[in-house]
Scaffold this active site. Structure first.
Site, mmCIF file in Angstrom:
data_model
loop_
_atom_site.group_PDB
_atom_site.id
_atom_site.type_symbol
_atom_site.label_atom_id
_atom_site.label_comp_id
_atom_site.label_asym_id
_atom_site.label_seq_id
_atom_site.Cartn_x
_atom_site.Cartn_y
_atom_site.Cartn_z
ATOM 1 N N ALA A 114 0.832 -1.201 0.000
ATOM 2 C CA ALA A 114 0.000 0.000 0.000
ATOM 3 C C ALA A 114 0.870 1.255 0.000
ATOM 4 C CB ALA A 114 -0.930 -0.021 1.211
ATOM 5 N N GLU A 355 3.046 0.334 -11.042
ATOM 6 C CA GLU A 355 4.510 0.285 -10.815
ATOM 7 C C GLU A 355 5.253 1.394 -11.553
ATOM 8 O OE1 GLU A 355 3.105 -1.974 -8.687
ATOM 9 O OE2 GLU A 355 5.253 -2.227 -8.399
HETATM 10 C C1 LIG Z 1 -5.763 -1.710 -11.004
HETATM 11 C C2 LIG Z 1 -4.727 -0.955 -10.228
HETATM 12 C C3 LIG Z 1 -3.989 -1.617 -9.246
HETATM 13 C C4 LIG Z 1 -3.025 -0.931 -8.509
HETATM 14 N N1 LIG Z 1 -2.359 -1.569 -7.489
HETATM 15 C C5 LIG Z 1 -1.579 -0.851 -6.634
HETATM 16 C C6 LIG Z 1 -0.999 -1.454 -5.473
HETATM 17 O O1 LIG Z 1 -1.141 -2.655 -5.233
HETATM 18 N N2 LIG Z 1 -0.299 -0.665 -4.618
HETATM 19 C C7 LIG Z 1 -0.108 0.675 -4.827
HETATM 20 O O2 LIG Z 1 0.511 1.314 -4.012
HETATM 21 N N3 LIG Z 1 -0.626 1.268 -5.940
HETATM 22 C C8 LIG Z 1 -1.356 0.539 -6.839
HETATM 23 N N4 LIG Z 1 -1.913 1.140 -7.945
HETATM 24 C C9 LIG Z 1 -1.693 2.562 -8.172
HETATM 25 C C10 LIG Z 1 -0.750 2.855 -9.322
HETATM 26 O O3 LIG Z 1 0.561 2.519 -8.965
HETATM 27 C C11 LIG Z 1 -0.941 4.332 -9.664
HETATM 28 O O4 LIG Z 1 -2.196 4.426 -10.323
HETATM 29 C C12 LIG Z 1 0.136 4.888 -10.516
HETATM 30 O O5 LIG Z 1 1.318 4.991 -9.773
HETATM 31 C C13 LIG Z 1 -0.210 6.262 -11.060
HETATM 32 O O6 LIG Z 1 -0.678 7.084 -10.043
HETATM 33 P P1 LIG Z 1 -2.047 7.887 -10.222
HETATM 34 O O7 LIG Z 1 -3.055 6.950 -10.796
HETATM 35 O O8 LIG Z 1 -2.346 8.531 -8.945
HETATM 36 O O9 LIG Z 1 -1.726 8.958 -11.341
HETATM 37 P P2 LIG Z 1 -0.960 10.327 -11.146
HETATM 38 O O10 LIG Z 1 0.293 10.123 -10.387
HETATM 39 O O11 LIG Z 1 -1.917 11.341 -10.652
HETATM 40 O O12 LIG Z 1 -0.589 10.657 -12.664
HETATM 41 C C14 LIG Z 1 -1.582 11.083 -13.611
HETATM 42 C C15 LIG Z 1 -0.908 11.278 -14.960
HETATM 43 O O13 LIG Z 1 0.119 12.264 -14.843
HETATM 44 C C16 LIG Z 1 1.372 11.739 -15.292
HETATM 45 N N5 LIG Z 1 2.427 12.259 -14.431
HETATM 46 C C17 LIG Z 1 2.479 12.231 -13.071
HETATM 47 N N6 LIG Z 1 3.619 12.817 -12.631
HETATM 48 C C18 LIG Z 1 4.296 13.213 -13.739
HETATM 49 C C19 LIG Z 1 5.547 13.884 -13.953
HETATM 50 N N7 LIG Z 1 6.322 14.241 -12.914
HETATM 51 N N8 LIG Z 1 5.922 14.129 -15.225
HETATM 52 C C20 LIG Z 1 5.151 13.762 -16.272
HETATM 53 N N9 LIG Z 1 3.946 13.135 -16.135
HETATM 54 C C21 LIG Z 1 3.534 12.865 -14.894
HETATM 55 C C22 LIG Z 1 1.245 10.237 -15.135
HETATM 56 O O14 LIG Z 1 2.104 9.560 -16.034
HETATM 57 C C23 LIG Z 1 -0.219 10.019 -15.479
HETATM 58 O O15 LIG Z 1 -0.370 9.954 -16.865
HETATM 59 C C24 LIG Z 1 -2.813 0.454 -8.760
HETATM 60 C C25 LIG Z 1 -3.533 1.102 -9.769
HETATM 61 C C26 LIG Z 1 -4.471 0.417 -10.494
HETATM 62 C C27 LIG Z 1 -5.243 1.154 -11.564
#
Ligand SMILES: Cc1cc2nc3c(=O)[nH]c(=O)nc-3n(C[C@H](O)[C@H](O)[C@H](O)COP(=O)(O)OP(=O)(O)OC[C@H]3O[C@@H](n4cnc5c(N)ncnc54)[C@H](O)[C@@H]3O)c2cc1C
Length: 374
Positions: A114, A355
């Site tokens: 998490a 990831e």
């Molecule tokens: C089905 C599913 C399972 C998951 N399982 C886990 C889990 O087990 N444990 C866990 O901890 N998380 C988990 N996640 C979360 C996942 O790791 C995150 O969704 C991912 O890291 C992206 O974060 P966010 O969705 O909050 O997008 P955000 O971080 O808000 O990003 C939104 C967009 O902005 C872009 N972006 C963000 N920062 C930058 C930057 N600095 N420069 C350029 N572009 C940028 C991203 O590429 C993306 O396109 C899961 C997600 C899903 C959908």
């Protein structure tokens, strides 16, 4: 340099193939996807047949690839129950390993990791979940979002802030990692419904309200949590690259079958000149992804990780799977929409998100290269 696989890997591939053939029926894959159910019975079969041999990471890698080739949702669900366990393997005390890691690796308990919070996942250092030491316990408060195995795991590896950052540019300091049991008071998991893909995996929001975490459940040293999680991502990204390889290969298998049956024509039977080009491009990209993934894995599995290669493998194989799914849709049209390829198309999307999104992987690659990293 040797590109031949050894006997052990070949037998792991064959074992995974047989497993998928036997248990990953189209009915099960369709039902788990439609009803958004985790295929718990597959874990029983996997344990019984010793599918996941955690003593050999190469076997895990090719098993993930083969299972995702047959079905991404079932493949990921079957290979994800020990998610996060590497953090304990690397940094946990003997007591934590005995109590939490052993039962997970034996398939008796399920683990989750998490990190992501409702406010965003890419910027790990902005995590708001807090753990405050009071006597013999840390008091944990906060929420995590999109957590795989969230509604079914017994234990979670949780990242939380234990002290304020020393300055705004050092936000990654002051974070720690804990093992939290889902049966503890104050813990709640809210299952997330209506995901676009990987609907057979269980995803939940986690809420921690004054959860009392015994002091000894701190993993490693206080304040080092951010680094532990980054090290973990260097491992887990290799396995996500293997998911991408499997999904892309599974799509190519089905596309080849279609073209062999119907010839190089579109869904209306009209000839499409560049079908051969598209097929060749996907096959080449898959081979390139495999080369990258196995090369990155060979560094990692010798305890000499190469984050640039790892990020390249992760983003490129995910992108390849998504491209393959798009091309298959274009070529097969309605035949794809009415087949398991529709599910592959939806499932592939996650590979560019978890990831580390593709943008984040590209940032890691360029930042490390410019810093002179390998
Ligand atoms: C089905 C599913 C399972 C998951 N399982 C886990 C889990 O087990 N444990 C866990 O901890 N998380 C988990 N996640 C979360 C996942 O790791 C995150 O969704 C991912 O890291 C992206 O974060 P966010 O969705 O909050 O997008 P955000 O971080 O808000 O990003 C939104 C967009 O902005 C872009 N972006 C963000 N920062 C930058 C930057 N600095 N420069 C350029 N572009 C940028 C991203 O590429 C993306 O396109 C899961 C997600 C899903 C959908």
């Amino acid at each position: 340099m040797d590109f031949e696989m050894d006997e052990e890997m070949i037998s792991a591939i064959n074992k995974a193939k047989e497993f998928a053939e036997k248990y990953f029926t189209e009915e099960l894959a369709d039902k788990m996807d439609r009803e958004e159910q985790f295929p718990m019975e597959l874990l029983n079969y996997s344990n019984r047949e010793g599918l996941m041999d955690y003593s050999n990471p190469w076997k895990i890698l090719v098993t993930i690839e083969e299972l995702c080739r047959k079905d991404p949702g079932l493949g990921i669900s079957t290979t994800v129950p020990a998610f996060g366990s590497e953090v304990l393997m690397l940094y946990g005390s003997d007591m934590l390993k005995e109590k939490y890691l052993d039962p997970v690796l034996k398939g008796q308990k399920i683990m989750g990791l998490a990190v992501t919070e409702p406010g965003g996942g890419s910027d790990v250092a902005s995590s708001k979940t807090e753990a405050k030491l009071e006597g013999d316990y840390y008091i944990l408060n906060g929420a995590k979002m999109f957590i795989t195995n969230g509604g079914i795991a017994d234990y979670f590896v949780v990242l939380a802030r234990t002290s304020p950052p020393p300055s705004p540019d050092k936000r990654h300091r002051g974070m720690s990692v804990f093992i939290v049991e889902s049966k503890w008071e104050g813990f709640k998991a809210n299952k997330i419904h209506g995901k676009m893909g990987v609907r057979a995996t269980n995803t939940a929001e986690l809420v921690f309200e004054n959860v009392r975490v015994p002091k000894e459940n701190l993993v490693g040293e206080e304040g080092k949590g951010f680094y532990y999680i980054m090290t973990f991502f260097n491992i887990s990204r290799i396995y996500v690259a293997a998911q991408g390889l499997g999904v892309a290969q599974g799509i190519l298998d089905r596309l080849m079958e279609h073209i062999k049956k119907y010839g190089p024509v579109n869904s209306q039977g009209e000839p499409i000149e560049n079908i051969q080009f598209k097929l060749a491009e996907i096959a080449t990209r898959i081979e390139a992804s495999r080369g990258l993934t196995y090369k990155a894995a060979s560094y990692l599995f010798k305890f000499n990780p190469n984050p640039v290669l790892t990020s390249m493998a992760k983003y490129y194989s995910g992108e390849t799977a998504i491209l393959a799914s798009k091309v298959a849709m274009e070529i097969m049209g309605l035949k794809a929409l009415n087949s398991e390829l529709e599910r592959f198309y939806r499932d592939a999307r996650i590979l560019e998100i978890w990831e580390g999104t593709s943008e984040i992987e590209k940032l890691i690659i360029s930042r490390m290269m410019l810093k002179g990293g390998k």
